[in-house]
Motif scaffolding. Structure first.
Motif, PDB file in Angstrom:
ATOM      1  N   ILE A 106       4.328   2.342   4.220  1.00  0.00           N
ATOM      2  CA  ILE A 106       3.725   3.312   3.120  1.00  0.00           C
ATOM      3  C   ILE A 106       3.667   4.922   3.241  1.00  0.00           C
ATOM      4  N   VAL A 107       4.106   5.715   2.446  1.00  0.00           N
ATOM      5  CA  VAL A 107       4.155   7.075   2.780  1.00  0.00           C
ATOM      6  C   VAL A 107       3.371   7.763   1.761  1.00  0.00           C
ATOM      7  N   ALA A 108       2.243   8.388   2.047  1.00  0.00           N
ATOM      8  CA  ALA A 108       1.627   9.250   1.151  1.00  0.00           C
ATOM      9  C   ALA A 108       1.719  10.758   1.578  1.00  0.00           C
ATOM     10  N   ILE A 121       1.330   4.780   6.708  1.00  0.00           N
ATOM     11  CA  ILE A 121       0.490   3.479   7.014  1.00  0.00           C
ATOM     12  C   ILE A 121       1.386   2.063   7.075  1.00  0.00           C
ATOM     13  N   LYS A 122       0.749   1.412   8.123  1.00  0.00           N
ATOM     14  CA  LYS A 122       1.297  -0.001   8.252  1.00  0.00           C
ATOM     15  C   LYS A 122       0.091  -0.874   8.329  1.00  0.00           C
ATOM     16  N   HIS A 123       0.064  -1.830   7.470  1.00  0.00           N
ATOM     17  CA  HIS A 123      -1.044  -2.887   7.781  1.00  0.00           C
ATOM     18  C   HIS A 123      -2.429  -2.137   7.762  1.00  0.00           C
ATOM     19  N   ILE A 161       3.505   7.422  -2.294  1.00  0.00           N
ATOM     20  CA  ILE A 161       2.597   7.913  -3.398  1.00  0.00           C
ATOM     21  C   ILE A 161       2.279   9.439  -3.004  1.00  0.00           C
ATOM     22  N   ALA A 162       2.297  10.110  -4.387  1.00  0.00           N
ATOM     23  CA  ALA A 162       2.182  11.544  -3.966  1.00  0.00           C
ATOM     24  C   ALA A 162       1.640  11.939  -5.457  1.00  0.00           C
ATOM     25  N   PRO A 163       1.158  13.238  -5.446  1.00  0.00           N
ATOM     26  CA  PRO A 163       0.644  13.975  -6.691  1.00  0.00           C
ATOM     27  C   PRO A 163       1.544  14.031  -7.577  1.00  0.00           C
ATOM     28  N   GLY A 164       2.667  14.389  -7.241  1.00  0.00           N
ATOM     29  CA  GLY A 164       3.799  14.217  -8.141  1.00  0.00           C
ATOM     30  C   GLY A 164       5.142  14.154  -7.799  1.00  0.00           C
ATOM     31  N   ASN A 212      -3.594  -2.539  -1.005  1.00  0.00           N
ATOM     32  CA  ASN A 212      -4.382  -2.159  -0.002  1.00  0.00           C
ATOM     33  C   ASN A 212      -3.975  -1.018   0.763  1.00  0.00           C
ATOM     34  N   ASP A 213      -2.539  -1.221   1.304  1.00  0.00           N
ATOM     35  CA  ASP A 213      -2.092  -0.195   2.344  1.00  0.00           C
ATOM     36  C   ASP A 213      -1.863   1.119   1.476  1.00  0.00           C
ATOM     37  N   THR A 214      -1.476   1.134   0.256  1.00  0.00           N
ATOM     38  CA  THR A 214      -1.323   2.237  -0.366  1.00  0.00           C
ATOM     39  C   THR A 214      -2.601   3.013  -0.716  1.00  0.00           C
ATOM     40  N   ASP A 215      -3.730   2.474  -0.787  1.00  0.00           N
ATOM     41  CA  ASP A 215      -4.922   2.974  -0.791  1.00  0.00           C
ATOM     42  C   ASP A 215      -5.425   3.675   0.217  1.00  0.00           C
ATOM     43  N   ALA A 216      -5.130   2.918   1.516  1.00  0.00           N
ATOM     44  CA  ALA A 216      -5.641   3.546   2.781  1.00  0.00           C
ATOM     45  C   ALA A 216      -4.720   4.733   2.996  1.00  0.00           C
ATOM     46  N   ALA A 217      -3.540   4.865   2.629  1.00  0.00           N
ATOM     47  CA  ALA A 217      -2.432   5.941   2.890  1.00  0.00           C
ATOM     48  C   ALA A 217      -3.068   6.997   2.189  1.00  0.00           C
ATOM     49  N   PHE A 218      -3.141   6.830   0.832  1.00  0.00           N
ATOM     50  CA  PHE A 218      -3.689   8.037  -0.006  1.00  0.00           C
ATOM     51  C   PHE A 218      -4.705   8.804   0.226  1.00  0.00           C
TER      52      PHE A 218
END
Length: 529
Positions: free
Chosen positions: A312-314, A279-281, A336-339, A256-262
């Motif tokens: 979470i870092v995007a 992102i946090k929570h 999470i990153a494009p590469g 959920n958090d990774t989706d929000a970050a990206f």
């Protein structure tokens, strides 16, 4: 009804022929007669596997460009007949209906056809009719019939046959039936959703959603909640389609958090320069742009270092070694990153608890779609918030005009506020958030909390004053009274961006003028509940 039932005859009709030859050969070697149609029959026969055409059974040729081939009593009777019902058995004998113990079907590639942007008529032609009809028939009669709709079940089927001397157990057939009904349900959902879009029907009388299991999760938001993660079949870059390079499985909250970050960092396309969101929570605790990815990360981190711990870092660009080193300085749950380049991966490999995900590019923030949320007794459906504004959309409502630099920070703050839970207040300075207030019942409280966090961060960084001094502030919805605006001004904000539209806009504008603020209206709000 016996637990074990022997498989003597199979009907195979597949659109996706992956694994078809190996399956057909394995069934033939086990003495199972194979009935088949069209391309499936040809593919098997070309490999020397004995096949009987369905047309030989029905005594009707395939016709109407293949639209009619399995829709026949001798096929559906063979799938639906109860083997322990004397009347059914007599009917089969009287009408030369062969028992079919195994159905292997995968459907016309409707979802893939739509995803490729095919025209209306092409999409219609890729709606399977005979396949779903046979699947439903076989699944209903799972007391005696095995129905395989997923290539992933080919090997388990063969293992089951070997374990039971050519038979399958009732429990196995039940699980196959469950998968089968879910598949036809998802297929129909895809067709109805596409048709609603093609007909521009915003609120069809019935709405269906479907997904394919991606991961069984350890638990949900809390340990006492069971949970699972499903993909919807879209090719949108993001957590659902990302490649995980290391670390343990993602949890419900991680996803959920990774989706929000990206989704947030994707507001900043690579052409806009390096950007980072932390992102946090499900709320951002730091977002920034920089000359380099490392600079963007450090500026985002300096917004709220305390909350960034375990966050979470995007990133909107390929992860490099320097940025990986900076991120690795504290505990981070997911990046999470494009590469990611090899050097960055090597650095993260030393952090066993960090998950690294890479995607095929960033997600286009302007791509339309639907979001839905369950409520008691139903669910809410709406268009995805793809609203965006540019300089040309801003209306200056105060005596003071914002400078070019202030306008840039205002637009940055507006993009971030869109992804902060309402009531949202976001302070931005020099392309970085310096205070975020999220999810408060009062907009005044959001402004106060964000300002207080900024003060604490300034103390931690050894700065003489809060970072909100000289900042731009964004409010996701209008200020209903001047009090929230005045709190932002007290925190040091000099420019304001908000939707406008309050009954007291004149009062708020007057307060901004008195405080010497520059304020712009967007005419668009971004509630996020």
């Amino acid at each position: 009804m016996p637990d074990l039932h022997k498989v003597a005859r199979a009907l195979i009709s597949v659109s996706d022929k992956t694994g078809l030859i190996d399956l057909g050969r394995a069934l033939s070697e086990r003495g199972i007669e194979i009935l088949s149609t069209g391309g499936s029959a040809k593919a098997l026969r070309d490999e020397g596997i004995a096949v009987k055409d369905v047309a030989e059974v029905t005594e009707f040729p395939e016709m109407m460009d293949g639209r009619v081939k399995t829709l026949h009593p001798r096929i559906h009777g063979g799938l639906l007949a109860l083997r322990d019902d004397d009347a059914h058995v007599e009917a089969m004998k009287g009408h030369a209906i062969p028992e079919i113990d195994l159905l292997v079907v995968n459907l016309y590639p409707f979802e893939e056809t739509v995803a490729k942007g095919a025209d209306y008529d092409t999409c219609i032609e890729n709606i399977d009719i005979g396949g779903p009809a046979m699947i439903r028939a076989a699944a209903k009669n799972h007391a005696f019939v095995n129905v395989v709709t997923d290539i992933a079940d080919y090997e388990p089927l063969l293992a089951e046959l070997d374990a039971n001397d050519g038979a399958t157990s009732y429990g196995f057939r039940q699980k196959l039936a469950l998968t089968a009904y879910a598949r036809t349900g998802a297929y129909d959902a895809a067709v109805s959703t596409w048709m609603a879009g093609a007909l521009e029907e915003a609120a069809p009388r019935r709405r269906a959603f479907a997904g394919e299991l991606a991961q069984t999760l350890r638990y949900g938001e809390n340990p006492h909640q069971a949970a699972a993660f499903y993909r919807d079949g879209s090719d949108r870059p993001g957590v659902a389609n990302a490649v995980q390079h290391q670390g343990k499985e993602l949890s419900y909250n991680n996803i959920n958090d990774t989706d929000a970050a990206f989704e947030l960092v994707s507001e900043f396309l690579p052409g806009d320069g390096p950007a980072c969101a932390i992102i946090k929570h499900a709320n951002p605790c730091g977002v920034a742009r920089g000359a380099t990815l490392t600079e963007a990360y450090r500026k985002a981190f300096d917004c709220d270092r305390t909350s960034a711990f375990g966050g979470i870092v995007a990133l909107n660009m390929k992860l490099d070694a320097e940025t990986a080193e900076a991120i690795a300085e504290i505990f981070t749950e997911v990046v999470i990153a494009p590469g990611a380049d090899d050097a960055a991966k090597e650095i993260f490999a030393k952090k066993k608890n960090l998950r690294l995900l890479t995607t095929d590019g960033v997600a286009n923030p302007g791509t339309p779609g639907l979001t839905y949320r369950q409520v008691a007794g139903g669910f809410l459906v709406q268009d995805k918030d793809v609203g965006r504004i540019g300089l040309e959309d801003l209306k200056v409502v105060t005596k003071r005009q914002p400078s070019d630099a202030e306008l840039e920070d205002l637009l940055f703050a507006w993009k971030v506020a869109k992804h902060v839970k309402s009531n949202a207040i976001v302070y931005v300075k020099d392309g970085a958030t310096v205070g975020v207030g999220a999810g408060q019942m009062s907009r005044v409280d959001s402004a106060l909390i964000a300002a207080k966090k900024s003060e604490r961060m300034a103390e931690a960084l050894g700065l003489p004053e809060a970072l909100t001094k000289g900042s731009a502030v964004a409010s996701d919805a209008f200020f209903p009274f001047a009090d929230g605006l005045l709190e932002a001004a007290a925190a040091g904000a000099t420019t304001v961006i908000q939707p406008g539209g309050s009954m007291r806009d004149a009062e708020v504008i007057a307060a901004a003028d008195e405080a010497g603020l520059a304020m712009v209206f967007t005419g668009m709000r971004h509630f996020r509940h």
